[in-house]
Motif scaffolding. Sequence first.
Motif, PDB file in Angstrom:
ATOM      1  N   ASP A  11       0.840  -1.201   0.000  1.00  0.00           N
ATOM      2  CA  ASP A  11       0.000   0.000   0.000  1.00  0.00           C
ATOM      3  C   ASP A  11       0.878   1.255   0.000  1.00  0.00           C
ATOM      4  OD1 ASP A  11       1.045  -0.528   2.453  1.00  0.00           O
ATOM      5  OD2 ASP A  11      -0.789  -0.130   3.583  1.00  0.00           O
ATOM      6  N   PRO A  12       1.603   1.516  -1.109  1.00  0.00           N
ATOM      7  CA  PRO A  12       2.544   2.636  -1.120  1.00  0.00           C
ATOM      8  C   PRO A  12       1.899   3.988  -0.817  1.00  0.00           C
ATOM      9  CG  PRO A  12       2.258   1.697  -3.339  1.00  0.00           C
ATOM     10  CD  PRO A  12       1.621   0.760  -2.377  1.00  0.00           C
ATOM     11  N   ARG A  13       0.651   4.198  -1.243  1.00  0.00           N
ATOM     12  CA  ARG A  13       0.020   5.499  -0.997  1.00  0.00           C
ATOM     13  C   ARG A  13      -0.207   5.717   0.495  1.00  0.00           C
ATOM     14  NH1 ARG A  13      -0.269   8.004  -5.271  1.00  0.00           N
ATOM     15  NH2 ARG A  13      -0.509   6.999  -7.306  1.00  0.00           N
ATOM     16  N   GLU A  14      -0.557   4.646   1.191  1.00  0.00           N
ATOM     17  CA  GLU A  14      -0.751   4.740   2.646  1.00  0.00           C
ATOM     18  C   GLU A  14       0.575   5.070   3.336  1.00  0.00           C
ATOM     19  OE1 GLU A  14      -3.699   4.242   5.820  1.00  0.00           O
ATOM     20  OE2 GLU A  14      -3.749   4.659   3.678  1.00  0.00           O
ATOM     21  N   VAL A  15       1.651   4.445   2.888  1.00  0.00           N
ATOM     22  CA  VAL A  15       2.976   4.724   3.462  1.00  0.00           C
ATOM     23  C   VAL A  15       3.383   6.159   3.132  1.00  0.00           C
ATOM     24  CG1 VAL A  15       5.422   4.047   3.475  1.00  0.00           C
ATOM     25  CG2 VAL A  15       3.648   2.291   3.400  1.00  0.00           C
ATOM     26  N   GLY A  16       3.021   6.638   1.937  1.00  0.00           N
ATOM     27  CA  GLY A  16       3.287   8.028   1.569  1.00  0.00           C
ATOM     28  C   GLY A  16       2.563   9.002   2.499  1.00  0.00           C
ATOM     29  N   LYS A  17       1.313   8.689   2.833  1.00  0.00           N
ATOM     30  CA  LYS A  17       0.560   9.543   3.773  1.00  0.00           C
ATOM     31  C   LYS A  17       1.203   9.495   5.162  1.00  0.00           C
ATOM     32  CE  LYS A  17      -3.875   8.828   1.406  1.00  0.00           C
ATOM     33  NZ  LYS A  17      -5.197   8.155   1.505  1.00  0.00           N
ATOM     34  N   PHE A  18       1.632   8.313   5.557  1.00  0.00           N
ATOM     35  CA  PHE A  18       2.338   8.145   6.839  1.00  0.00           C
ATOM     36  C   PHE A  18       3.560   9.066   6.898  1.00  0.00           C
ATOM     37  CE2 PHE A  18       5.978   6.078   8.882  1.00  0.00           C
ATOM     38  CZ  PHE A  18       5.497   5.804  10.146  1.00  0.00           C
ATOM     39  N   LEU A  19       4.300   9.122   5.801  1.00  0.00           N
ATOM     40  CA  LEU A  19       5.539   9.913   5.737  1.00  0.00           C
ATOM     41  C   LEU A  19       5.264  11.411   5.765  1.00  0.00           C
ATOM     42  CD1 LEU A  19       8.668  10.048   5.096  1.00  0.00           C
ATOM     43  CD2 LEU A  19       7.991  10.042   2.681  1.00  0.00           C
ATOM     44  N   THR A  20       4.272  11.842   5.040  1.00  0.00           N
ATOM     45  CA  THR A  20       4.101  13.283   4.801  1.00  0.00           C
ATOM     46  C   THR A  20       2.996  13.929   5.632  1.00  0.00           C
ATOM     47  OG1 THR A  20       2.487  12.959   3.017  1.00  0.00           O
ATOM     48  CG2 THR A  20       4.831  12.944   2.405  1.00  0.00           C
TER      49      THR A  20
END
Length: 945
Positions: free
Chosen positions: A200-209
């Motif tokens: 789930d790369p988009r979820e990890v992206g939200k986690f990061l930013t």
Amino acid sequence: MSDQQAAGSAAFARLGSEVRSALSERGFSTPTEPQKRAIPPLADGNHGLVIAPTGTGKTETAMLPVLDSIAQAEPRFGISALYITPLRALNRDMRERLEWWGQTLDIDIDVRHGDTTDYQRQKQANNPPDVLVTTPETLQAMLTGSKLRIALEDVHHVVVDEVHELASAKRGAQLTIGLERLRELSGDFQRIGLSATVGDPREVGKFLTGNRGCEIIEVDVGSKVDFRVHEPEIREEDEKLAGELMTNPDIASHVRAIRDIVDEHDSTLVFVNTRQTAEALGSRFKELGANIEVHHGSLSKEARIDVEDRFKAGKIDALLCTSSMELGIDVGRIDHVVQYQSPREVARLLQRVGRAGHRMDEVSEGTIITSHSDDALESMAIARRAVEGEVEPAHIHHASLDTVANQIVGLVMDFGEIDARRAYEIVTQAYPFRNLSEGEFKDVVRELKGNRLVWLDEEQDRIEKSGKTWQYFYANLSMIPDEETFEVYDMASGTQVGTLDERFVLNFAEPGEVFIQRGEMWRIAEIDEEESRVNVSPIEDPGGEVPSWVGEEIPVPYEVAQEVGELRAVAGPQFERGAPREGVAKEFTNRYPTDLYTAESALEGIDRQAEAETPIPTRDRLVVEYAAGKIVVNACFGHKVNETLGRVLSSLVGQRTGSSVGMEIDPYRIELDVPANVDGREVTAVFEETNPEHVGPLIELSLKRSDTLKFTLAQVAAKFGSLNRWEGQGQFSMGRLLGALEDTPMYDEAVREVFHDDLEVEQAQRILRKIRAGDIEVVTTGGRTPVGSGGRSSGRELLAPENADASVIETVRERIRNDEMLLFCLHCQDWRRKTTVKKIDDQPKCIHCGSTRIAALNPWADEVLKAVRAEEKDDEQEKMTRRAYKSANLVQSHGKRAIIALAARGVGPQNAARIIAKLREDEDDFYRDILSKERQYARTQAFWD
């Protein structure tokens, strides 16, 4: 110029002249695939998540635009970029990799972590580097330093390495709030994440930013990996090797197969799933004189660095390693990866095998060595899913309240005092805490106030420092729980063998269990929790399988277990129609990366089950099998779902039968230890009658009696400042802790964490709905089946039925009333009578001599009678005779009450005496204490048997 070359040129063209010159000097004429795609958006200042295998130039991908930005900017006093890694070992690695770039571009790069000297820290505060490589925990400390806060005001870029590792941990949740605290100082900054493949790369992206938009740059690795699933065929040489290694031919064939692969390659990583397995295999390779060393997180820092450096220099042929080597520690070029036994997860396999190769367009090669049917089928499913890119999502900890508590104290450290609403807004800007309610936040603050970690002025809505704030914060920079260490002693010599982690001891270690330390096998004899000591004895003949460290076991996901069920569903009907195993196996070799022998071996149990005309468990069929005292639910749902369903079953079957129910699960089975008169119909009834909406409350009720919840609660309470770790945490105090904290945010968080880490309640509810709808079939069969007997235990937890339930107590009372006992007169030694407990008089007497010295024995205890009557007794007969006289003394003193206690499972005269001697106001408590002793007996039954 080709399109690919043009894209590469365009990527490097986005960078300034200084960096382009450095690239030429370094010999980088063509960018890697991640660099080609990521440098343009990162050079534009966008937030980005770069997903690619280790060794594909991810570090340079992130840092080239950052270094370019620093090189072109006006000189700043403070730190321009933070590079955050989850491991100190990666800090050392990154420093070495970035040093050349720093020297060439005149950019100061430094490292800071827990071991950095005071002199170096002072130097960094007075003259900050341009780029600082650090860990999440050290960032926490830096945010509170007066000089460093000034340096951090200049931060324009933050790179988070191995972000997938942090996304699924509380350390990562803590970091997300830490980054929001940093943003309060520096304003907005660019966030760049480097990650292995995630589902789930988009979820990890939200986690990061903090859900502020994120460019996802994902490099497909499925086409760049090549797997082979292989179960070694036992050869004649393996029989001989088994003798040398004091093991069985199966294990010897695994050792030989790994050695052969290592011999065929220049540098090999051999991944195993637990430290125990690494130690066990390492000791066997040592006996063979193989040039293979062990690398795992329990080794000292010096030992790890030594092994890494020698491997990188080509002085070691292979490293036997755990997840310690999954992350991007630079150990040079690796040309093959071996995974010993199933990697359990797709992401883990991709990350591990992805460490091999990495020249331009080179395929990473890996071999999975399997050991039994489940292992092989699971590995085949994982290998296929890896190639297709069907990767598990990161399991982010959402709204973890102990992290909130920790970071509220951090905010108070940052500001001295802070408006409560502002603190709430900063916390909830972090993605994992976006849904944290104001009520939950206030409860946490009030708990911190109660523990005197902060002052709270509710009228002014202000949170302020207290006398304990500073001490707490620096003792809790990390969300990694502090664990006690148990010292391990050899009982024979009295010398210390080593140490074991607290979690291992509480969740796995029981008398009779086997583990490995210092390359030797030991059996646990006794655990002294008050002294934090484990007494062990060596195993002289370490034959059999490599033991597993259950505390470290990687859970198999639901989706993987379902595919194993699908494989069974494909093979089963063919075998039922009489198809030969070789023909079915050939079909599997066409669809999966395996050989004919491995496929045939993996299908053997399914073939035998079909031949016996027994239903085969599949993804949509549960097979409940039962034999005396054992029920096995064959369920292809993975560890967490089976743990959830197992707890529901053990609770409700326990209530129905009034008995303690032992539970043991693996990804494909739920094994229950039940009274001999219980059969599969009880389990089927629970599946069909349980309301899916009741699963959560039932689980929470069952958890109250589990060591898992008590242990987690102790760790959470420590992070709230409610528990002094040095006050001792034996079973009694842990039970009191549970009672004291039940209506607090700490209890809520402990339950949430156990649900998150160990259970899948929603999926279990869906399964119960499907059973009710007829979409999942439940069938029962008597006796054990080949598939049902083919698993390996994954840890045991026993759950007594809820003792507040009066119907349960009545059931226990009724069960014991109907149990049979053998009465035997020790005075005349002639009279014996076998009868049910309910027919025994309140004070039994011998009908021959009138004596009340009557022993109450198990109905099959003829050997005891023989022992009592024997004129010359051996040691065992002496022991039996003493127990018989102890039993008779109890019956003489306490009558039928003693007989009831002695009728309970595993309750001998000593425990019966303790039960009888206890003062009680309520007769029901007598039966509750009997249940408690039965539970204790069931927990160690395998050892005593």
